[in-house]
Design an enzyme around this catalytic site. Structure first.
Site, PDB file in Angstrom:
ATOM      1  N   HIS A   2      55.503  53.050  39.533  1.00 42.52           N
ATOM      2  CA  HIS A   2      54.852  53.223  38.214  1.00 42.52           C
ATOM      3  C   HIS A   2      54.666  54.650  37.907  1.00 42.52           C
ATOM      4  CE1 HIS A   2      53.602  49.350  40.012  1.00 42.52           C
ATOM      5  NE2 HIS A   2      54.075  48.987  38.885  1.00 42.52           N
ATOM      6  N   LYS A  12      48.278  61.694  41.703  1.00 42.53           N
ATOM      7  CA  LYS A  12      47.750  60.747  42.617  1.00 42.53           C
ATOM      8  C   LYS A  12      47.638  61.193  43.991  1.00 42.53           C
ATOM      9  CE  LYS A  12      49.751  56.949  40.437  1.00 42.53           C
ATOM     10  NZ  LYS A  12      50.626  55.628  40.576  1.00 42.53           N
ATOM     11  N   HIS A  59      55.676  56.297  41.376  1.00 44.35           N
ATOM     12  CA  HIS A  59      55.211  56.138  42.460  1.00 44.35           C
ATOM     13  C   HIS A  59      55.116  54.493  43.063  1.00 44.35           C
ATOM     14  CE1 HIS A  59      51.476  54.826  45.404  1.00 44.35           C
ATOM     15  NE2 HIS A  59      52.417  55.665  46.130  1.00 44.35           N
ATOM     16  N   TYR A  72      43.673  54.996  46.660  1.00 42.56           N
ATOM     17  CA  TYR A  72      44.258  56.101  45.624  1.00 42.56           C
ATOM     18  C   TYR A  72      43.001  56.803  45.291  1.00 42.56           C
ATOM     19  CZ  TYR A  72      48.512  53.352  44.637  1.00 42.56           C
ATOM     20  OH  TYR A  72      49.678  52.555  44.778  1.00 42.56           O
TER      21      TYR A  72
END
Length: 115
Positions: A2, A12, A59, A72
């Site tokens: 994604h 991220k 990712h 995350y």
């Protein structure tokens, strides 16, 4: 696998707090020398490693243990309109995944071939 497109491109920071994951990032930046290459690492509660995922990389991960918890930190809010993905098994990337048994969301199975 994604990612989000501008203006909601995300950076991220990912850590596995409990259990273990096989974490993968794919470079989707067309001007990058690493374009279409991937990097994979095991993150688990014992090694304490984290992975930094810059904007422009896709990712995804595979859990390796039951009851796994992933943490995350993201630079942007989720925007369904800007969310995109590439298939976890797309031959364009040649990702070697560790386990044969998988549960894949229907949405993630329907991403088109990467071109």
């Amino acid at each position: 696998m994604h990612y989000q497109i501008a203006p909601f491109g995300e950076t991220k920071l990912v850590r596995c707090n409990r259990g273990a994951i096989y974490d993968v990032v794919i470079d989707l930046r067309r001007d990058s020398p690493a374009f279409k290459k991937y990097f994979a690492i095991q993150l688990d509660e014992h090694n304490g490693k984290m992975i930094y995922v810059p904007d422009g990389l896709a990712h995804g991960f595979q859990t390796l243990e039951d009851d796994t918890e992933v943490f995350y930190q993201m630079s942007q809010i989720y925007s369904a309109e800007h969310a995109r993905g590439v298939r976890w098994n797309d031959r364009a990337f040649g990702i070697s995944w560790p386990e044969d048994e998988r549960t894949i969301l229907e949405r993630d199975q329907k991403y088109p071939d990467f071109v």
